[in-house]
Write a protein that holds these residues in place. Sequence first.
Motif, PDB file in Angstrom:
ATOM      1  N   GLU A 154      34.254  46.836 -49.418  1.00 17.64           N
ATOM      2  CA  GLU A 154      32.962  46.291 -49.003  1.00 17.64           C
ATOM      3  C   GLU A 154      31.822  47.267 -49.289  1.00 17.64           C
ATOM      4  N   MET A 155      32.043  48.549 -48.953  1.00 21.29           N
ATOM      5  CA  MET A 155      31.004  49.557 -49.222  1.00 21.29           C
ATOM      6  C   MET A 155      30.688  49.635 -50.701  1.00 21.29           C
ATOM      7  N   GLU A 156      31.739  49.673 -51.516  1.00 27.64           N
ATOM      8  CA  GLU A 156      31.532  49.799 -52.952  1.00 27.64           C
ATOM      9  C   GLU A 156      30.877  48.544 -53.514  1.00 27.64           C
ATOM     10  N   PHE A 157      31.206  47.397 -52.938  1.00 31.16           N
ATOM     11  CA  PHE A 157      30.596  46.142 -53.367  1.00 31.16           C
ATOM     12  C   PHE A 157      29.073  46.201 -53.200  1.00 31.16           C
ATOM     13  N   TRP A 158      28.609  46.628 -52.021  1.00 30.04           N
ATOM     14  CA  TRP A 158      27.170  46.644 -51.763  1.00 30.04           C
ATOM     15  C   TRP A 158      26.477  47.795 -52.489  1.00 30.04           C
ATOM     16  N   PHE A 159      27.125  48.949 -52.586  1.00 32.42           N
ATOM     17  CA  PHE A 159      26.556  50.060 -53.352  1.00 32.42           C
ATOM     18  C   PHE A 159      26.334  49.628 -54.803  1.00 32.42           C
ATOM     19  N   ALA A 160      27.365  49.009 -55.395  1.00 29.87           N
ATOM     20  CA  ALA A 160      27.276  48.576 -56.792  1.00 29.87           C
ATOM     21  C   ALA A 160      26.223  47.485 -56.956  1.00 29.87           C
ATOM     22  N   LEU A 161      26.135  46.597 -55.968  1.00 31.45           N
ATOM     23  CA  LEU A 161      25.169  45.504 -56.049  1.00 31.45           C
ATOM     24  C   LEU A 161      23.738  46.034 -56.086  1.00 31.45           C
ATOM     25  N   ILE A 162      23.468  47.083 -55.302  1.00 33.31           N
ATOM     26  CA  ILE A 162      22.130  47.693 -55.301  1.00 33.31           C
ATOM     27  C   ILE A 162      21.802  48.245 -56.684  1.00 33.31           C
ATOM     28  N   LYS A 163      22.785  48.926 -57.310  1.00 32.99           N
ATOM     29  CA  LYS A 163      22.562  49.482 -58.647  1.00 32.99           C
ATOM     30  C   LYS A 163      22.323  48.379 -59.673  1.00 32.99           C
ATOM     31  N   ILE A 164      23.095  47.305 -59.561  1.00 31.22           N
ATOM     32  CA  ILE A 164      22.957  46.192 -60.502  1.00 31.22           C
ATOM     33  C   ILE A 164      21.569  45.561 -60.389  1.00 31.22           C
ATOM     34  N   ILE A 165      21.128  45.300 -59.161  1.00 32.32           N
ATOM     35  CA  ILE A 165      19.812  44.684 -58.943  1.00 32.32           C
ATOM     36  C   ILE A 165      18.706  45.580 -59.488  1.00 32.32           C
ATOM     37  N   ALA A 166      18.839  46.905 -59.269  1.00 32.15           N
ATOM     38  CA  ALA A 166      17.819  47.849 -59.747  1.00 32.15           C
ATOM     39  C   ALA A 166      17.716  47.825 -61.277  1.00 32.15           C
ATOM     40  N   ILE A 167      18.873  47.837 -61.952  1.00 37.58           N
ATOM     41  CA  ILE A 167      18.858  47.855 -63.416  1.00 37.58           C
ATOM     42  C   ILE A 167      18.373  46.522 -63.972  1.00 37.58           C
ATOM     43  N   MET A 168      18.814  45.425 -63.372  1.00 35.46           N
ATOM     44  CA  MET A 168      18.340  44.122 -63.827  1.00 35.46           C
ATOM     45  C   MET A 168      16.829  43.991 -63.611  1.00 35.46           C
ATOM     46  N   GLY A 169      16.349  44.551 -62.496  1.00 29.80           N
ATOM     47  CA  GLY A 169      14.911  44.548 -62.236  1.00 29.80           C
ATOM     48  C   GLY A 169      14.158  45.350 -63.271  1.00 29.80           C
ATOM     49  N   LEU A 170      14.733  46.488 -63.673  1.00 29.67           N
ATOM     50  CA  LEU A 170      14.095  47.318 -64.702  1.00 29.67           C
ATOM     51  C   LEU A 170      14.042  46.582 -66.032  1.00 29.67           C
ATOM     52  N   VAL A 171      15.165  45.954 -66.418  1.00 30.67           N
ATOM     53  CA  VAL A 171      15.214  45.231 -67.697  1.00 30.67           C
ATOM     54  C   VAL A 171      14.205  44.079 -67.690  1.00 30.67           C
ATOM     55  N   ALA A 172      14.142  43.332 -66.576  1.00 29.80           N
ATOM     56  CA  ALA A 172      13.211  42.206 -66.477  1.00 29.80           C
ATOM     57  C   ALA A 172      11.762  42.687 -66.508  1.00 29.80           C
ATOM     58  N   THR A 173      11.475  43.802 -65.805  1.00 35.11           N
ATOM     59  CA  THR A 173      10.116  44.362 -65.796  1.00 35.11           C
ATOM     60  C   THR A 173       9.713  44.821 -67.189  1.00 35.11           C
ATOM     61  N   GLY A 174      10.627  45.505 -67.877  1.00 34.75           N
ATOM     62  CA  GLY A 174      10.347  45.972 -69.234  1.00 34.75           C
ATOM     63  C   GLY A 174      10.108  44.821 -70.186  1.00 34.75           C
ATOM     64  N   LEU A 175      10.923  43.766 -70.064  1.00 33.40           N
ATOM     65  CA  LEU A 175      10.766  42.593 -70.922  1.00 33.40           C
ATOM     66  C   LEU A 175       9.402  41.945 -70.687  1.00 33.40           C
ATOM     67  N   TYR A 176       9.016  41.818 -69.426  1.00 32.40           N
ATOM     68  CA  TYR A 176       7.716  41.219 -69.092  1.00 32.40           C
ATOM     69  C   TYR A 176       6.569  42.055 -69.678  1.00 32.40           C
ATOM     70  N   MET A 177       6.684  43.378 -69.595  1.00 30.80           N
ATOM     71  CA  MET A 177       5.629  44.262 -70.110  1.00 30.80           C
ATOM     72  C   MET A 177       5.530  44.177 -71.629  1.00 30.80           C
ATOM     73  N   VAL A 178       6.672  43.995 -72.309  1.00 34.42           N
ATOM     74  CA  VAL A 178       6.669  43.847 -73.772  1.00 34.42           C
ATOM     75  C   VAL A 178       6.039  42.513 -74.158  1.00 34.42           C
ATOM     76  N   ILE A 179       6.426  41.445 -73.469  1.00 33.67           N
ATOM     77  CA  ILE A 179       5.906  40.101 -73.779  1.00 33.67           C
ATOM     78  C   ILE A 179       4.395  40.035 -73.577  1.00 33.67           C
ATOM     79  N   THR A 180       3.913  40.670 -72.510  1.00 38.89           N
ATOM     80  CA  THR A 180       2.477  40.618 -72.194  1.00 38.89           C
ATOM     81  C   THR A 180       1.674  41.687 -72.928  1.00 38.89           C
TER      82      THR A 180
END
Length: 471
Positions: A154-180
């Motif tokens: 359970e701990m590893e599940f939530w720790f990993a989930l936080i990392k995944i959300i952060a990286i996906m957020g970075l990729v989405a933010t970068g994509l938005y900045m490139v498009i705009t």
Amino acid sequence: MTRTSQTPSEEQHLQRNLTNRHIQLIAIGGAIGTGLFMGSGKTISLAGPSIIFVYMIIGFMLFFVMRAMGELLLSNLNYKSFIDFSADLLGPWAGYFTGWTYWFCWVVTGIADVVAIAAYTQFWFPDLPQWIPALSCVALLLSLNLVTVKMFGEMEFWFALIKIIAIMGLVATGLYMVITGFQSPSGHTATLANLWNDGGMFPNGMLGFFAGFQIAVFAFVGIELVGTTAAEAKNPERTLPRAINSIPVRIIVFYVLALIAIMAVTPWRDVVPGKSPFVELFVLAGLPAAASIINFVVLTSAASSANSGVFSTSRMLFGLAQEGDAPKAFEKLSSRSVPANGLFFSCACLLLGAVLIYLVPNVIEAFTLVTTVSAVLFMFVWTLILLSYLSYRKQRAALHAQSTYKMPGGRFMCYVCLVFFAGILVLLSLEADTRSALVVTPIWFVILAVTYQFVRSRRQPRAAVREASNN
């Protein structure tokens, strides 16, 4: 193994309480280390945009190592981890060297993580003595791991989930900045052309490209962690292949896309080696809470790595004790089927190491030495996995023929990966800081060779007793 009731003999077995959800996130968490969040700035400054290929090549090679490990673990479900198949296929010495080296790998990595956690908490509590968060972190991980293996999952599940959300957020933010067509305060426009319009993809030549391998390889340590969960995974025939097969997708999403997003928004020459480029991208995006958010993500990433270390080292000690390669006390399980003695010992080592590193005047130099030693030792473990596979193909041809999860490329790819690891060692010898780690590391193997002579004489009697009890 199906259990209908708990008997005294069964109490000495690890329980299969990790579900597919746990295994998948443990595998992802193992592939996203602190090295990506903190080390990517330095690798980008060394290799430029070619660092993308560095991560792809390392990930490609390690995928085959994991496939070899997967076929071996599933060839005999009595294998609890790669200690078991290395001892079975290469000889008792291999189990001894693999188990204790892997234990040391995670203790060394865990020491660095605990110190990093203490440093990260200074961001919010600058006046708090560093030993308090270090001690609190180890105490928390110990107490939670003592409960059940499912709690670790359970701990590893939530720790990993936080990392995944952060990286996906970075990729989405970068994509938005490139498009705009986002323009930074320094006048740079976010565009994919930033990847090649400043010296091409290899701006620092092949030397810069090769230099990126030295640091990038540490970002992948822990990718084999899914192999230590085999004894505690429900339905390993289904969960292990799914976790291993998704490695290429994880490498593309979590490494390649993240690095492309960073360098598309911030030209590679403007990436500061000493700072996390993840923080810098969110700051450019105009998120005032970016520093706190990323500091929290990096802290949980370090906690995740330390958590993995506490889990895996205790399981390694359990396996070693069963073979007579470690004190018998580590073989005893708690009423919750957790190797409690191994947990206590590993956590004590983490605290002792944290104190030692805290006393070293130049912490950055010590951290570089520690992480390089860790990377070299992990490569030793990966190498023994490949050598075990080669022995398996020679000794157990019938098992390989029956396998439903064969390693692609077979023996040929084993040799390719072995040559690759040898090349990494050559690259590590080129820089002064990493070269010193290469000089220090053989001392560990000398210690193992000497201590192995003491345990070898008492292994045979214990093995004979265990064999008789199984019959």
